[in-house]
Design a protein around this motif. Structure first.
Motif, PDB file in Angstrom:
ATOM      1  N   GLY A 130      43.897  43.484  38.308  1.00 43.05           N
ATOM      2  CA  GLY A 130      43.297  43.778  39.599  1.00 43.05           C
ATOM      3  C   GLY A 130      41.780  43.833  39.523  1.00 43.05           C
ATOM      4  N   GLU A 131      41.162  44.488  40.496  1.00 45.92           N
ATOM      5  CA  GLU A 131      39.712  44.603  40.568  1.00 45.92           C
ATOM      6  C   GLU A 131      39.273  45.980  40.089  1.00 45.92           C
ATOM      7  OE1 GLU A 131      38.341  43.784  44.489  1.00 45.92           O
ATOM      8  OE2 GLU A 131      39.148  41.741  44.539  1.00 45.92           O
ATOM      9  N   VAL A 132      38.225  45.997  39.253  1.00 50.21           N
ATOM     10  CA  VAL A 132      37.679  47.254  38.732  1.00 50.21           C
ATOM     11  C   VAL A 132      36.172  47.239  38.945  1.00 50.21           C
ATOM     12  CG1 VAL A 132      37.327  48.687  36.686  1.00 50.21           C
ATOM     13  CG2 VAL A 132      39.493  47.483  37.003  1.00 50.21           C
ATOM     14  N   ARG A 133      35.647  48.286  39.563  1.00 52.43           N
ATOM     15  CA  ARG A 133      34.204  48.383  39.778  1.00 52.43           C
ATOM     16  C   ARG A 133      33.512  48.757  38.471  1.00 52.43           C
ATOM     17  NH1 ARG A 133      32.382  47.733  44.641  1.00 52.43           N
ATOM     18  NH2 ARG A 133      33.818  47.805  46.425  1.00 52.43           N
ATOM     19  N   LEU A 134      32.408  48.079  38.202  1.00 50.72           N
ATOM     20  CA  LEU A 134      31.667  48.296  36.965  1.00 50.72           C
ATOM     21  C   LEU A 134      30.338  48.983  37.257  1.00 50.72           C
ATOM     22  CD1 LEU A 134      32.169  44.806  35.272  1.00 50.72           C
ATOM     23  CD2 LEU A 134      33.514  46.888  34.902  1.00 50.72           C
ATOM     24  N   GLU A 135      29.963  49.859  36.336  1.00 51.84           N
ATOM     25  CA  GLU A 135      28.676  50.527  36.387  1.00 51.84           C
ATOM     26  C   GLU A 135      28.252  50.780  34.947  1.00 51.84           C
ATOM     27  OE1 GLU A 135      30.472  55.038  36.942  1.00 51.84           O
ATOM     28  OE2 GLU A 135      29.657  53.971  38.673  1.00 51.84           O
ATOM     29  N   PRO A 136      27.027  51.224  34.705  1.00 50.14           N
ATOM     30  CA  PRO A 136      26.595  51.446  33.328  1.00 50.14           C
ATOM     31  C   PRO A 136      27.582  52.302  32.529  1.00 50.14           C
ATOM     32  CG  PRO A 136      24.720  51.589  34.789  1.00 50.14           C
ATOM     33  CD  PRO A 136      25.926  51.440  35.672  1.00 50.14           C
ATOM     34  N   ASP A 137      27.856  51.861  31.303  1.00 56.96           N
ATOM     35  CA  ASP A 137      28.786  52.479  30.344  1.00 56.96           C
ATOM     36  C   ASP A 137      30.244  52.107  30.600  1.00 56.96           C
ATOM     37  OD1 ASP A 137      26.699  53.737  28.987  1.00 56.96           O
ATOM     38  OD2 ASP A 137      26.805  55.513  30.267  1.00 56.96           O
ATOM     39  N   SER A 138      30.535  51.304  31.631  1.00 58.66           N
ATOM     40  CA  SER A 138      31.892  50.778  31.780  1.00 58.66           C
ATOM     41  C   SER A 138      32.186  49.840  30.608  1.00 58.66           C
ATOM     42  CB  SER A 138      32.045  50.009  33.093  1.00 58.66           C
ATOM     43  OG  SER A 138      31.880  50.847  34.209  1.00 58.66           O
ATOM     44  N   VAL A 139      33.454  49.826  30.179  1.00 55.15           N
ATOM     45  CA  VAL A 139      33.865  48.989  29.051  1.00 55.15           C
ATOM     46  C   VAL A 139      35.057  48.144  29.470  1.00 55.15           C
ATOM     47  CG1 VAL A 139      34.713  48.938  26.677  1.00 55.15           C
ATOM     48  CG2 VAL A 139      33.064  50.689  27.375  1.00 55.15           C
ATOM     49  N   VAL A 140      35.025  46.863  29.132  1.00 62.03           N
ATOM     50  CA  VAL A 140      36.117  45.928  29.398  1.00 62.03           C
ATOM     51  C   VAL A 140      36.608  45.394  28.062  1.00 62.03           C
ATOM     52  CG1 VAL A 140      36.783  43.746  30.447  1.00 62.03           C
ATOM     53  CG2 VAL A 140      35.194  45.271  31.650  1.00 62.03           C
ATOM     54  N   VAL A 141      37.929  45.467  27.824  1.00 67.12           N
ATOM     55  CA  VAL A 141      38.524  44.951  26.592  1.00 67.12           C
ATOM     56  C   VAL A 141      39.577  43.920  26.973  1.00 67.12           C
ATOM     57  CG1 VAL A 141      39.790  45.485  24.481  1.00 67.12           C
ATOM     58  CG2 VAL A 141      38.137  47.134  25.398  1.00 67.12           C
ATOM     59  N   LEU A 142      39.471  42.725  26.411  1.00 67.34           N
ATOM     60  CA  LEU A 142      40.382  41.625  26.744  1.00 67.34           C
ATOM     61  C   LEU A 142      40.994  41.057  25.474  1.00 67.34           C
ATOM     62  CD1 LEU A 142      37.892  40.049  29.180  1.00 67.34           C
ATOM     63  CD2 LEU A 142      40.136  40.837  29.896  1.00 67.34           C
ATOM     64  N   ARG A 143      42.287  40.788  25.540  1.00 68.10           N
ATOM     65  CA  ARG A 143      42.986  40.172  24.419  1.00 68.10           C
ATOM     66  C   ARG A 143      42.978  38.653  24.574  1.00 68.10           C
ATOM     67  NH1 ARG A 143      48.734  42.406  23.359  1.00 68.10           N
ATOM     68  NH2 ARG A 143      49.087  41.490  25.402  1.00 68.10           N
ATOM     69  N   PRO A 144      43.280  37.930  23.479  1.00 69.47           N
ATOM     70  CA  PRO A 144      43.370  36.468  23.598  1.00 69.47           C
ATOM     71  C   PRO A 144      44.378  36.057  24.664  1.00 69.47           C
ATOM     72  CG  PRO A 144      43.377  37.123  21.297  1.00 69.47           C
ATOM     73  CD  PRO A 144      43.505  38.387  22.098  1.00 69.47           C
ATOM     74  N   GLY A 145      44.016  35.083  25.474  1.00 69.91           N
ATOM     75  CA  GLY A 145      44.910  34.583  26.508  1.00 69.91           C
ATOM     76  C   GLY A 145      44.739  35.239  27.858  1.00 69.91           C
ATOM     77  N   GLU A 146      44.101  36.418  27.908  1.00 78.17           N
ATOM     78  CA  GLU A 146      43.894  37.091  29.192  1.00 78.17           C
ATOM     79  C   GLU A 146      42.741  36.420  29.949  1.00 78.17           C
ATOM     80  OE1 GLU A 146      44.808  41.570  29.444  1.00 78.17           O
ATOM     81  OE2 GLU A 146      43.804  41.335  27.525  1.00 78.17           O
ATOM     82  N   TRP A 147      42.901  36.300  31.274  1.00 75.51           N
ATOM     83  CA  TRP A 147      41.838  35.713  32.090  1.00 75.51           C
ATOM     84  C   TRP A 147      41.046  36.826  32.758  1.00 75.51           C
ATOM     85  CZ3 TRP A 147      41.441  36.733  37.274  1.00 75.51           C
ATOM     86  CH2 TRP A 147      42.586  37.263  37.909  1.00 75.51           C
ATOM     87  N   HIS A 148      39.786  36.544  33.076  1.00 75.00           N
ATOM     88  CA  HIS A 148      38.969  37.508  33.814  1.00 75.00           C
ATOM     89  C   HIS A 148      37.763  36.789  34.401  1.00 75.00           C
ATOM     90  CE1 HIS A 148      35.457  38.572  30.971  1.00 75.00           C
ATOM     91  NE2 HIS A 148      35.988  37.464  30.521  1.00 75.00           N
ATOM     92  N   GLY A 149      37.058  37.504  35.274  1.00 78.64           N
ATOM     93  CA  GLY A 149      35.849  36.976  35.885  1.00 78.64           C
ATOM     94  C   GLY A 149      35.058  38.132  36.489  1.00 78.64           C
ATOM     95  N   TYR A 150      33.899  37.815  37.066  1.00 83.56           N
ATOM     96  CA  TYR A 150      33.049  38.845  37.669  1.00 83.56           C
ATOM     97  C   TYR A 150      32.623  38.395  39.065  1.00 83.56           C
ATOM     98  CZ  TYR A 150      32.598  40.558  32.859  1.00 83.56           C
ATOM     99  OH  TYR A 150      32.853  41.031  31.595  1.00 83.56           O
ATOM    100  N   THR A 151      32.509  39.362  39.975  1.00 82.26           N
ATOM    101  CA  THR A 151      32.039  39.072  41.321  1.00 82.26           C
ATOM    102  C   THR A 151      31.182  40.234  41.813  1.00 82.26           C
ATOM    103  OG1 THR A 151      32.740  38.386  43.534  1.00 82.26           O
ATOM    104  CG2 THR A 151      34.035  40.114  42.485  1.00 82.26           C
ATOM    105  N   ASP A 152      30.478  40.008  42.910  1.00 83.15           N
ATOM    106  CA  ASP A 152      29.585  41.012  43.500  1.00 83.15           C
ATOM    107  C   ASP A 152      28.612  41.572  42.468  1.00 83.15           C
ATOM    108  OD1 ASP A 152      30.857  40.630  45.870  1.00 83.15           O
ATOM    109  OD2 ASP A 152      32.074  42.450  45.793  1.00 83.15           O
ATOM    110  N   CYS A 153      28.058  40.691  41.628  1.00 78.52           N
ATOM    111  CA  CYS A 153      27.152  41.132  40.570  1.00 78.52           C
ATOM    112  C   CYS A 153      25.784  41.513  41.160  1.00 78.52           C
ATOM    113  CB  CYS A 153      26.964  40.030  39.530  1.00 78.52           C
ATOM    114  SG  CYS A 153      28.495  39.551  38.700  1.00 78.52           S
ATOM    115  N   ASP A 154      25.332  42.705  40.847  1.00 72.19           N
ATOM    116  CA  ASP A 154      24.037  43.210  41.310  1.00 72.19           C
ATOM    117  C   ASP A 154      23.262  43.689  40.089  1.00 72.19           C
ATOM    118  OD1 ASP A 154      21.891  44.266  42.626  1.00 72.19           O
ATOM    119  OD2 ASP A 154      22.967  45.981  43.463  1.00 72.19           O
ATOM    120  N   GLY A 155      22.486  42.770  39.497  1.00 73.07           N
ATOM    121  CA  GLY A 155      21.738  43.117  38.296  1.00 73.07           C
ATOM    122  C   GLY A 155      22.635  43.496  37.129  1.00 73.07           C
ATOM    123  N   LEU A 156      23.831  42.911  37.077  1.00 72.06           N
ATOM    124  CA  LEU A 156      24.797  43.285  36.041  1.00 72.06           C
ATOM    125  C   LEU A 156      24.369  42.738  34.683  1.00 72.06           C
ATOM    126  CD1 LEU A 156      27.553  44.687  35.572  1.00 72.06           C
ATOM    127  CD2 LEU A 156      28.626  42.452  35.944  1.00 72.06           C
TER     128      LEU A 156
END
Length: 214
Positions: A53-79
């Motif tokens: 699903g969608e997760v809002r990111l801010e400083p100190d947020s962490v994303v961990v992805l395994r091989p084969g998992e898809w992801h992307g970014y949207t609404d980037c504001d100085g990210l």
């Protein structure tokens, strides 16, 4: 959907570890990887998209992805992200060290690293333990022991995990029939493919697609 391969990220395949700093001023289209990714937000805001699903990111947020998992970014504001990329063999070695507590990690044998890269590059091949062992010039039983010390699982279990993860990405990314996806990752018997996929994700391929496809 584009898949980023290990060969595109790791300058030295004998040491599949890399990192970079990314400044995202625009959306990043969904894509998948053949390796682990750990992304730490060091500035800005944005939204992370994945099968979960969608997760809002801010400083100190962490994303961990395994091989084969898809992801992307949207609404980037100085990210701004600090990314670390780890080959499956390196992550398996680190995980084994954590599980064993204070013990020293088992050094990764070059033949095990070679075997992992062979499986990752050609998951649709009709692999057997004997064939894989022959290609890395080891006896099958010895390869199993070395693989277990490095990755914590057997070579064939590692292959099944790679196949399940690749199939999961294709289920999300494409409209291909489930039987065709199974064949693409080396599972030519639909019943066998269903059992293997379910054992990894706890869902049948059809349920996984219905649940996680955007």
């Amino acid at each position: 959907m584009h898949q980023v391969l290990s060969s595109q990220v790791f300058a030295d395949q004998r040491l599949p570890v890399a990192g970079e700093r990314l400044e995202l001023g625009a959306d990043v289209a969904p894509h998948s990887h053949a390796f682990f990714e750990i992304a730490v937000v060091i500035a800005g805001r944005g939204i992370h998209l994945s099968a979960a699903g969608e997760v809002r990111l801010e400083p100190d947020s962490v994303v961990v992805l395994r091989p084969g998992e898809w992801h992307g970014y949207t609404d980037c504001d100085g990210l701004v992200l600090r990314n670390a990329y780890l080959g499956p063999d390196v992550f398996g070695l680190l995980s084994g060290a954590l599980v064993r507590g204070g013990e020293s990690p088992e050094p990764a044998h070059p033949a095990v690293q070679h075997a992992m890269r062979l499986l990752e590059a050609s998951i649709d091949e009709p692999w057997t333990l004997d064939r894989l062992a022959g290609m890395v010039n080891l006896a099958p039983g010895y390869l199993v022991r070395l693989f277990g010390r490095t990755a914590g699982i057997s070579p064939m279990a590692y292959l099944n995990r790679l196949r399940a993860e690749r199939a999961a990405g294709l289920l999300i990314e494409t409209e291909l029939p489930i039987a065709a996806i199974g064949a693409m990752v080396g599972w030519h018997d639909p019943s066998h493919a269903n059992r293997r996929f379910r054992s990894t994700f706890g869902l049948s391929p059809s349920s996984y697609r219905a649940t996680f496809r955007p």
